[in-house]
Motif scaffolding. Structure first.
Motif, short mmCIF file in Angstrom:
data_model
loop_
_atom_site.label_atom_id
_atom_site.label_comp_id
_atom_site.label_asym_id
_atom_site.label_seq_id
_atom_site.Cartn_x
_atom_site.Cartn_y
_atom_site.Cartn_z
N TYR A 50 -3.70 -2.50 -1.43
CA TYR A 50 -2.48 -3.22 -1.10
C TYR A 50 -1.66 -3.53 -2.35
CZ TYR A 50 -4.70 -3.62 3.43
OH TYR A 50 -5.31 -3.32 4.61
N LEU A 51 -2.34 -3.82 -3.45
CA LEU A 51 -1.62 -4.04 -4.72
C LEU A 51 -0.96 -2.74 -5.18
CD1 LEU A 51 -4.22 -6.31 -6.53
CD2 LEU A 51 -2.08 -7.02 -5.45
N ALA A 52 -1.66 -1.61 -5.05
CA ALA A 52 -1.08 -0.32 -5.43
C ALA A 52 0.16 -0.02 -4.58
CB ALA A 52 -2.12 0.79 -5.28
N GLU A 53 0.09 -0.31 -3.29
CA GLU A 53 1.24 -0.08 -2.41
C GLU A 53 2.42 -0.96 -2.82
OE1 GLU A 53 1.86 2.10 -0.13
OE2 GLU A 53 -0.09 2.86 0.50
N ARG A 54 2.14 -2.21 -3.18
CA ARG A 54 3.21 -3.12 -3.62
C ARG A 54 3.86 -2.62 -4.91
NH1 ARG A 54 1.40 -9.38 -2.53
NH2 ARG A 54 0.69 -9.12 -0.37
N ILE A 55 3.03 -2.14 -5.83
CA ILE A 55 3.57 -1.61 -7.09
C ILE A 55 4.41 -0.36 -6.80
CG2 ILE A 55 2.96 -0.49 -9.29
CD1 ILE A 55 2.51 -3.46 -9.45
N ALA A 56 3.94 0.50 -5.91
CA ALA A 56 4.71 1.68 -5.54
C ALA A 56 6.07 1.27 -4.97
CB ALA A 56 3.93 2.53 -4.53
N ASP A 57 6.09 0.21 -4.17
CA ASP A 57 7.36 -0.30 -3.63
C ASP A 57 8.28 -0.76 -4.75
OD1 ASP A 57 6.40 0.18 -1.06
OD2 ASP A 57 5.90 -1.93 -0.66
N ARG A 58 7.72 -1.51 -5.73
CA ARG A 58 8.53 -2.01 -6.85
C ARG A 58 9.10 -0.85 -7.67
NH1 ARG A 58 6.23 -5.84 -4.93
NH2 ARG A 58 6.34 -8.02 -5.42
N ILE A 59 8.25 0.15 -7.94
CA ILE A 59 8.70 1.30 -8.73
C ILE A 59 9.80 2.04 -7.98
CG2 ILE A 59 7.99 3.59 -9.58
CD1 ILE A 59 5.32 2.24 -10.42
N GLU A 60 9.66 2.15 -6.67
CA GLU A 60 10.70 2.81 -5.88
C GLU A 60 12.02 2.04 -5.94
OE1 GLU A 60 11.09 5.13 -1.63
OE2 GLU A 60 9.67 3.46 -1.75
N GLU A 61 11.94 0.70 -5.91
CA GLU A 61 13.14 -0.12 -6.04
C GLU A 61 13.80 0.08 -7.40
OE1 GLU A 61 11.91 -4.17 -5.42
OE2 GLU A 61 11.26 -3.79 -3.36
N ILE A 62 12.98 0.18 -8.46
CA ILE A 62 13.49 0.28 -9.82
C ILE A 62 13.99 1.69 -10.14
CG2 ILE A 62 12.86 0.12 -12.28
CD1 ILE A 62 10.63 -1.92 -11.30
N GLU A 63 13.19 2.70 -9.82
CA GLU A 63 13.47 4.09 -10.22
C GLU A 63 14.03 4.97 -9.10
OE1 GLU A 63 12.54 5.80 -13.51
OE2 GLU A 63 12.95 3.69 -13.93
N GLY A 64 13.87 4.55 -7.86
CA GLY A 64 14.32 5.38 -6.74
C GLY A 64 13.38 6.54 -6.45
N VAL A 65 12.14 6.45 -6.94
CA VAL A 65 11.14 7.51 -6.75
C VAL A 65 9.89 6.88 -6.13
CG1 VAL A 65 9.65 9.17 -7.96
CG2 VAL A 65 11.97 8.73 -8.79
N ARG A 66 9.34 7.53 -5.11
CA ARG A 66 8.11 7.04 -4.48
C ARG A 66 6.91 7.69 -5.17
NH1 ARG A 66 6.60 2.58 -1.75
NH2 ARG A 66 4.59 2.96 -0.81
N VAL A 67 6.03 6.87 -5.70
CA VAL A 67 4.81 7.35 -6.37
C VAL A 67 3.73 7.52 -5.30
CG1 VAL A 67 3.12 6.86 -8.17
CG2 VAL A 67 5.44 5.99 -8.39
N PRO A 68 2.97 8.61 -5.32
CA PRO A 68 1.87 8.76 -4.36
C PRO A 68 0.83 7.66 -4.56
CG PRO A 68 2.23 10.80 -5.60
CD PRO A 68 3.10 9.76 -6.21
N VAL A 69 0.26 7.21 -3.45
CA VAL A 69 -0.76 6.17 -3.49
C VAL A 69 -2.01 6.70 -2.78
CG1 VAL A 69 -1.37 3.82 -2.80
CG2 VAL A 69 0.98 4.34 -3.49
N ALA A 70 -3.16 6.52 -3.42
CA ALA A 70 -4.43 6.94 -2.85
C ALA A 70 -5.35 5.73 -2.74
CB ALA A 70 -5.08 8.00 -3.72
N GLU A 71 -6.27 5.78 -1.80
CA GLU A 71 -7.26 4.72 -1.62
C GLU A 71 -8.59 5.19 -2.18
OE1 GLU A 71 -9.00 1.81 1.88
OE2 GLU A 71 -7.62 3.42 2.38
N VAL A 72 -9.25 4.32 -2.95
CA VAL A 72 -10.54 4.66 -3.55
C VAL A 72 -11.63 3.83 -2.87
CG1 VAL A 72 -11.89 4.72 -5.68
CG2 VAL A 72 -9.42 5.10 -5.77
#
Length: 183
Positions: A50-72
């Motif tokens: 969930y933290l990784a998903e939140r960071i991906a959301d923030r990065i998308e807001e900042i850069e306009g790019v969605r980073v892939p997220v995987a679950e370990v």
């Protein structure tokens, strides 16, 4: 006669403090990696994802790019459980395409002894060969048993071994907070 243990709870981070810490981590990831090309965020089950998903959301807001997220899932890689000797099944593997030759930013909620992170690194390496692995944690509470140090930290909270840090996330617990429990 039994003695009753009383737990005292003290809030260390509220929702806004957590939001600020995650936003700062997102900016630090962007700065250190010069963007997010060739990056993947990997969250350790349960709260790390969930933290990784939140960071991906923030990065998308900042850069306009969605980073892939995987679950370990580290279940098979833990050093405190017996194994059947056959190796991790397919359900424990991250898609090789996602991590192969990429920068993997591993997320966990609390860094304590380092054993969970070691198991997560083993899980990542069993799934492919990343270019590098970086570590991000919301809380670093100290007391390492292994030589593991995070690259990104939301908050350092020195603790006594008898204390416990609990990260509460809306996705799991219905609220966002970091609390310390003292017995």
């Amino acid at each position: 006669m039994t003695t009753m243990q009383q737990e005292q709870e003290h809030e260390l981070m509220d929702e806004m403090a957590m939001r600020r810490a995650l936003t700062r981590i997102a900016h630090e990831i962007l700065e250190r990696n010069k963007g997010v090309d060739n990056c993947v965020l990997a969250g350790i089950r349960t709260r790390g994802i969930y933290l990784a998903e939140r960071i991906a959301d923030r990065i998308e807001e900042i850069e306009g790019v969605r980073v892939p997220v995987a679950e370990v899932d580290i279940s098979w890689f833990r050093d405190d459980r017996e194994r059947d000797g056959e190796g991790p099944g397919r359900e424990y593997r991250i898609d090789r395409f996602i991590i192969q030759e990429r920068k993997v930013v591993l997320f966990d909620d609390v860094l304590y002894t380092g054993r969970t992170v070691r198991a997560a690194m083993d899980a990542v390496m069993a799934s492919g060969r990343p270019e590098m692995i970086q570590l991000a944690v919301l809380v670093d509470r100290g007391h390492r048993e292994l030589p593991i140090r995070p690259d990104y930290v939301g908050k350092n909270i020195p603790t006594a071994k008898a204390e416990e840090i609990e990260v509460r996330l809306k996705e799991v617990d219905g609220t966002d907070a970091v609390v310390i429990l003292q017995r």
